[in-house]
Design a protein around this motif. Structure first.
Motif, short mmCIF file in Angstrom:
data_model
loop_
_atom_site.label_atom_id
_atom_site.label_comp_id
_atom_site.label_asym_id
_atom_site.label_seq_id
_atom_site.Cartn_x
_atom_site.Cartn_y
_atom_site.Cartn_z
N GLY A 94 12.57 -5.47 2.27
CA GLY A 94 11.65 -4.37 2.00
C GLY A 94 11.41 -4.05 0.55
N ARG A 95 12.09 -4.71 -0.37
CA ARG A 95 11.91 -4.37 -1.79
C ARG A 95 10.53 -4.71 -2.31
NH1 ARG A 95 16.53 -7.36 -4.81
NH2 ARG A 95 16.33 -8.75 -2.99
N TRP A 96 9.75 -5.51 -1.57
CA TRP A 96 8.40 -5.86 -2.01
C TRP A 96 7.53 -4.62 -2.17
CZ3 TRP A 96 4.16 -4.41 0.76
CH2 TRP A 96 4.40 -3.98 2.07
N GLY A 97 7.87 -3.53 -1.50
CA GLY A 97 7.11 -2.29 -1.59
C GLY A 97 7.71 -1.28 -2.53
N THR A 98 8.47 -1.74 -3.52
CA THR A 98 9.14 -0.84 -4.47
C THR A 98 9.16 -1.48 -5.86
OG1 THR A 98 11.39 -1.75 -4.38
CG2 THR A 98 10.73 -0.29 -2.56
N PRO A 99 9.51 -0.71 -6.89
CA PRO A 99 9.64 -1.29 -8.23
C PRO A 99 10.84 -2.23 -8.38
CG PRO A 99 9.29 1.09 -8.36
CD PRO A 99 9.61 0.77 -6.93
N GLU A 182 8.40 7.44 3.88
CA GLU A 182 9.80 7.55 4.27
C GLU A 182 10.48 6.20 4.27
OE1 GLU A 182 10.29 9.64 7.92
OE2 GLU A 182 9.38 11.50 7.16
N GLU A 183 9.78 5.17 4.73
CA GLU A 183 10.36 3.84 4.74
C GLU A 183 10.66 3.36 3.32
OE1 GLU A 183 7.84 4.88 6.43
OE2 GLU A 183 7.89 4.15 8.50
N ARG A 184 9.74 3.61 2.41
CA ARG A 184 9.96 3.23 1.01
C ARG A 184 11.20 3.92 0.46
NH1 ARG A 184 5.03 1.34 -1.72
NH2 ARG A 184 3.25 1.43 -0.29
N GLN A 185 11.30 5.21 0.75
CA GLN A 185 12.44 5.98 0.23
C GLN A 185 13.75 5.51 0.85
OE1 GLN A 185 10.77 9.83 1.23
NE2 GLN A 185 10.13 10.19 -0.89
N GLN A 186 13.73 5.15 2.13
CA GLN A 186 14.94 4.66 2.78
C GLN A 186 15.39 3.34 2.19
OE1 GLN A 186 13.83 4.57 6.91
NE2 GLN A 186 13.92 6.79 7.14
N ILE A 187 14.44 2.46 1.92
CA ILE A 187 14.77 1.17 1.31
C ILE A 187 15.37 1.38 -0.08
CG2 ILE A 187 13.76 -0.94 0.33
CD1 ILE A 187 11.72 -0.70 2.75
N PHE A 191 19.45 0.70 -1.78
CA PHE A 191 19.79 0.01 -3.03
C PHE A 191 20.23 0.98 -4.12
CE2 PHE A 191 17.37 -3.16 -0.78
CZ PHE A 191 18.01 -4.34 -1.11
N GLY A 192 20.58 2.20 -3.70
CA GLY A 192 21.15 3.17 -4.64
C GLY A 192 20.13 3.85 -5.53
N HIS A 193 18.89 3.93 -5.08
CA HIS A 193 17.84 4.50 -5.91
C HIS A 193 17.00 5.54 -5.18
CE1 HIS A 193 17.93 2.20 -9.64
NE2 HIS A 193 18.13 1.09 -8.95
N THR A 194 16.36 6.37 -5.98
CA THR A 194 15.22 7.16 -5.53
C THR A 194 13.98 6.48 -6.10
OG1 THR A 194 15.25 8.54 -7.52
CG2 THR A 194 16.59 9.27 -5.63
N ALA A 195 12.80 6.97 -5.70
CA ALA A 195 11.57 6.41 -6.27
C ALA A 195 11.57 6.58 -7.78
CB ALA A 195 10.36 7.10 -5.65
N GLU A 196 12.00 7.75 -8.24
CA GLU A 196 12.02 7.99 -9.69
C GLU A 196 13.00 7.09 -10.41
OE1 GLU A 196 13.14 11.42 -12.99
OE2 GLU A 196 12.61 12.04 -10.94
N SER A 197 14.22 6.99 -9.90
CA SER A 197 15.24 6.20 -10.61
C SER A 197 14.90 4.71 -10.60
CB SER A 197 16.62 6.43 -10.01
OG SER A 197 16.75 5.84 -8.72
#
Length: 238
Positions: A94-99, A182-187, A191-197
């Motif tokens: 799922g990391r493809w949808g995150t930084p 919610e799915e993005r935030q759960q992923i 991995f120990g992150h928030t969207a901001e971090s």
């Protein structure tokens, strides 16, 4: 935010604070989601705003919609969708949808970004709108590079990224689909992150000078990106 009928996640990258206390120039780069809902009024508004080039970052099989002939339309597959060896693990977890994939993409597939930067350099005079599907991740990667090129502060860059989360409900209503907040935030949480971090950590470690050197980007492209096609150079001299 940039209010255009048919878009819910559009914004000009101008007006963001740089490390030297100046601000990024407006009207150079606009980011957005897919353009399928933009009608004639929206296109007239974009043209009046100064947009003369649209760059679609999506894979070939994703491309939809039409762009008026008054605006140049460029397709750049930023993902490199045929690079299955790279994408397998990011798509699986799922990391493809995150930084969380940005830096690895820049390191492993530098030619994809190089193609995009070349397209920016050679685009017609006027503003450039770049987009993917949600205007969130591929668009977010490109925005991060452009903001880093002008030494935009970490806080300002993070705030720009987080606008997509704030716009998610409006996007869902307009495009009649979920953008999986919610799915993005759960992923990210796994991995120990928030969207901001996640974005903040990526941005802090985005060394564009090293990337330019290792990617053998042409000097003319490097200058165009580091001056935002000359707009920032003019600003710095003002």
């Amino acid at each position: 935010m940039l209010h255009i009928d048919g878009l819910a996640n559009a914004r000009d990258l101008g007006g963001l604070e740089r490390e030297d206390g100046t601000f990024t120039p407006a009207g150079v780069f606009v980011r957005s989601e897919r353009l399928d809902r933009v009608g004639s009024d929206g296109w007239r508004a974009l043209h009046a705003y100064g947009i003369r080039t649209v760059i679609d970052l999506r894979r070939p099989e994703e491309r939809t919609g039409q762009v008026p002939t008054t605006i140049r339309h460029v397709h750049i597959d930023l993902d490199g969708g045929d690079q299955t060896d790279f994408w397998a693990e990011y798509e699986a977890d799922g990391r493809w949808g995150t930084p969380l994939y940005y830096l690895a993409h820049l390191q492993t597939l530098p030619h994809r970004l190089a193609l995009l930067l070349k397209a920016i350099t050679t685009a017609d005079e006027g503003g450039i709108l770049f987009h993917c599907s949600a205007g969130w991740d591929r668009t977010g990667l490109v925005a991060a590079v452009l903001l880093r090129a002008l030494d935009v502060t970490e806080d300002a860059a993070v705030a720009d990224y987080l606008h997509s989360f704030a716009n998610a409900d409006a996007m869902a209503a307009l495009h009649e689909r979920s953008f999986e907040v919610e799915e993005r935030q759960q992923i990210l949480n796994r991995f120990g992150h928030t969207a901001e971090s996640a974005f903040r950590d990526m941005y802090a470690n985005l060394d564009l000078e090293i990337w330019f050197r290792e990617s053998n980007v042409e000097p003319s492209t490097r200058v165009a990106i580091k001056t935002w096609r000359g707009a920032a150079a003019s600003l710095d001299r003002a």
